[in-house]
Motif scaffolding. Structure first.
Motif, PDB file in Angstrom:
ATOM      1  N   SER A 294       0.806  -1.224   0.000  1.00  0.00           N
ATOM      2  CA  SER A 294       0.000   0.000   0.000  1.00  0.00           C
ATOM      3  C   SER A 294       0.838   1.272   0.000  1.00  0.00           C
ATOM      4  O   SER A 294       0.575   2.200  -0.768  1.00  0.00           O
ATOM      5  CB  SER A 294      -0.935   0.007   1.213  1.00  0.00           C
ATOM      6  OG  SER A 294      -1.802  -1.096   1.179  1.00  0.00           O
ATOM      7  N   TYR A 298       0.665   3.847  -3.155  1.00  0.00           N
ATOM      8  CA  TYR A 298      -0.145   5.055  -2.986  1.00  0.00           C
ATOM      9  C   TYR A 298       0.425   6.073  -2.002  1.00  0.00           C
ATOM     10  O   TYR A 298      -0.060   7.202  -1.944  1.00  0.00           O
ATOM     11  CB  TYR A 298      -1.555   4.665  -2.510  1.00  0.00           C
ATOM     12  CG  TYR A 298      -2.411   4.068  -3.598  1.00  0.00           C
ATOM     13  CD1 TYR A 298      -3.103   4.881  -4.489  1.00  0.00           C
ATOM     14  CD2 TYR A 298      -2.530   2.687  -3.744  1.00  0.00           C
ATOM     15  CE1 TYR A 298      -3.899   4.331  -5.490  1.00  0.00           C
ATOM     16  CE2 TYR A 298      -3.323   2.133  -4.736  1.00  0.00           C
ATOM     17  CZ  TYR A 298      -3.999   2.959  -5.604  1.00  0.00           C
ATOM     18  OH  TYR A 298      -4.770   2.426  -6.595  1.00  0.00           O
ATOM     19  N   CYS A 423      -4.657  -3.358  -3.898  1.00  0.00           N
ATOM     20  CA  CYS A 423      -4.670  -1.962  -3.443  1.00  0.00           C
ATOM     21  C   CYS A 423      -5.619  -1.127  -4.295  1.00  0.00           C
ATOM     22  O   CYS A 423      -6.306  -0.225  -3.788  1.00  0.00           O
ATOM     23  CB  CYS A 423      -3.271  -1.359  -3.536  1.00  0.00           C
ATOM     24  SG  CYS A 423      -2.155  -1.861  -2.234  1.00  0.00           S
ATOM     25  N   ALA A 427      -8.520   1.159  -2.812  1.00  0.00           N
ATOM     26  CA  ALA A 427      -8.467   2.597  -3.061  1.00  0.00           C
ATOM     27  C   ALA A 427      -9.699   3.086  -3.810  1.00  0.00           C
ATOM     28  O   ALA A 427     -10.293   4.119  -3.457  1.00  0.00           O
ATOM     29  CB  ALA A 427      -7.204   2.940  -3.850  1.00  0.00           C
ATOM     30  N   LEU A 448      -6.490   1.834   3.061  1.00  0.00           N
ATOM     31  CA  LEU A 448      -5.425   1.152   2.323  1.00  0.00           C
ATOM     32  C   LEU A 448      -4.537   0.304   3.231  1.00  0.00           C
ATOM     33  O   LEU A 448      -3.913  -0.650   2.776  1.00  0.00           O
ATOM     34  CB  LEU A 448      -4.550   2.181   1.592  1.00  0.00           C
ATOM     35  CG  LEU A 448      -4.917   2.476   0.148  1.00  0.00           C
ATOM     36  CD1 LEU A 448      -4.050   3.591  -0.402  1.00  0.00           C
ATOM     37  CD2 LEU A 448      -4.795   1.235  -0.723  1.00  0.00           C
TER      38      LEU A 448
END
Length: 472
Positions: A294, A298, A423, A427, A448
């Motif tokens: 994660s 992100y 993920c 998300a 996340l």
């Protein structure tokens, strides 16, 4: 080729013979692949701002790993049909082409196509680097050369995010890929001058029948990861559930198909049997590989968009995770055997603690705490991975120990690909499917990490079930 009768590397002799230059060139493939793989994390804010398509962000990691896994499995076998030099040149050109597509991409789908091509070239370069050591250097110095290659991988892992951050901040994210276009072309041309001699310029086939390449198994794996990623593109309860279920079923089928190819399998038999040390070890590797994607996928985007944190700062944080991995791995390398299980369990708890800490620190934008979680997570991998790898290999049947040793990085790559795709589901279900916004980013930032805590717990349970060294 430089000959050696001892287990020490005579670097002067390697230099005089030209083998040192050859070895440095071989490591260029590892450097290109590993740096590119980790660089993307810190260019995502600029890239998403230019190309849009934040809902497809997880795909940029997933498709790269799909390509790397497939090409890595194929490249070693290809040297039985085509010379090592030709294979290396082709891999470098494919890698350069993929980087060029990414650099010029007008949209996110085109960028993803470039990432897939890059992954094919990069995975082949890494596989061929290890084949090259086996073919071109004396067996007595393999351990030292492989150790240097591991160190170079570590350097690339923490320099990649910094490189991406610096180029993205001062030039353009597109130039970050332009550097690798040049690097790939240089590697392809250098093959003609560096890789000489019959071992490098002739196909190596001893006349025996070659094992069948696992096309069906790898195709099934790639399709499964794509299905999981598709489940997150447009999140709808029924559609996403069906695609996710089909993807998970496909991964199970991949392991079934792999088990039916004893001469070409990628994993030892019964890889997830929790009644064995091998099964618990591979379960731990798989769980943590999926659960820790994660922040890499992100994290930079969330910190930059949600809190206005400079991308260079996120680069340093990701680099700190890799550095802590390397340092703690060195510090525990000579730990006594009776402490092995305790160290693995401590590493597992550190990784799980890092995941839980990110769930609070990233939404809050607390830089010191985020840095601490990154160091905790990287350090956990650093102290656990060498010992869990030893347990997996030592507990495998004698005939499968070679397969078991290569299964650990392969499982890790599969985990990263599945994790990146997963993920995307989390998300987009948390708000990114509607695009970037403050409310969506705050919601995504927590979920996340919370969504992957159960896998972190599974990894800890698998670590706890590992036996003491005397029983492994």
């Amino acid at each position: 080729m430089a000959e050696s009768t001892t287990a020490r590397v005579d670097w002067r002799l390697l230099w005089a013979s030209g083998d040192l230059a050859r070895f440095c060139f071989i490591n260029l493939g590892i450097l290109l692949h590993a740096t590119n793989e980790t660089m993307v994390a810190t260019i995502t804010p600029a890239m998403v701002g230019d190309l849009s398509g934040v809902e497809l962000l997880g795909w940029s990691f997933a498709v790269y790993e799909i390509g790397a896994i497939s090409a890595g499995a194929a490249a070693g076998r290809m040297t039985s049909y085509v010379s090592l030099r030709t294979n290396m040149m082709a891999a470098a050109l494919i890698y350069s082409l993929g980087a060029l597509i990414c650099a010029l991409a007008p949209s996110m789908p085109v960028f993803l196509a470039g990432r897939l091509v890059e992954g094919l070239g990069g995975g082949a370069l890494v596989s061929l680097a290890f084949v090259s050591v086996q073919r071109l250097f004396p067996k007595a110095i393999w351990p030292q050369l492989f150790g240097v290659m591991s160190a170079i991988w570590g350097i690339a892992a923490f320099s990649g995010p910094l490189l991406g951050a610096l180029i993205s901040q001062y030039l353009s994210w597109r130039w970050a890929f332009g550097v690798f276009v040049i690097g790939g072309l240089f590697a392809a041309i250098a093959c003609l001058f560096v890789l000489r001699g019959p071992q490098a310029t002739r196909a190596q086939n001893d006349g025996t029948a070659l094992p069948r390449f696992p096309v069906l198994a790898l195709g099934c794996l790639a399709a499964s990861i794509v299905l999981i990623a598709l489940a997150g593109v447009k999140v709808e309860a029924l559609r996403s559930s069906l695609l996710l279920g089909a993807g998970i079923a496909g991964i199970v089928l991949f392991f079934v198909l792999d088990a039916r190819l004893p001469a070409a399998r990628l994993f030892p038999s019964r890889p997830f049997n929790l009644g064995t040390p091998l099964g618990n070890g591979l379960t731990m590797v798989a769980a943590f590989s999926v659960a820790t994607c994660s922040f890499g996928v992100y994290g930079p985007l969330l910190l930059t968009s949600l809190h206005g944190i400079p991308v260079l700062t996120t680069g340093y944080i990701i680099a700190a995770e890799s550095i802590s991995w390397s340092i703690l791995s060195i510090l525990v390398a000579n730990a006594p055997p009776e402490r092995e299980r305790v160290i693995v369990l401590a590493g597992a708890l550190m990784i799980a603690g890092g995941i839980a800490g990110f769930a609070y620190a990233v939404p809050a934008g607390n830089i010191p705490l985020i840095l601490g979680c990154a160091i905790l997570q990287g350090g956990g991998f650093g102290i656990a991975w060498p010992f869990v790898t030893r347990i997996i290999v030592a507990s495998a049947p004698a005939a499968e120990q070679t397969v078991a040793s290569s299964a650990v990085p392969t499982m890790q790559r599969i985990g990263y690909a599945v994790g990146a795709a997963s993920c995307g589901i989390v998300a987009n279900a948390s708000g990114f499917s509607q695009g970037l916004s403050g409310e969506a980013e705050a919601n995504v930032a927590a979920w996340l990490f919370l969504a992957f805590l159960p896998l972190g717990l599974l990894g800890c349970i698998a670590a706890w079930r590992l036996p003491p060294r005397s029983d492994a």
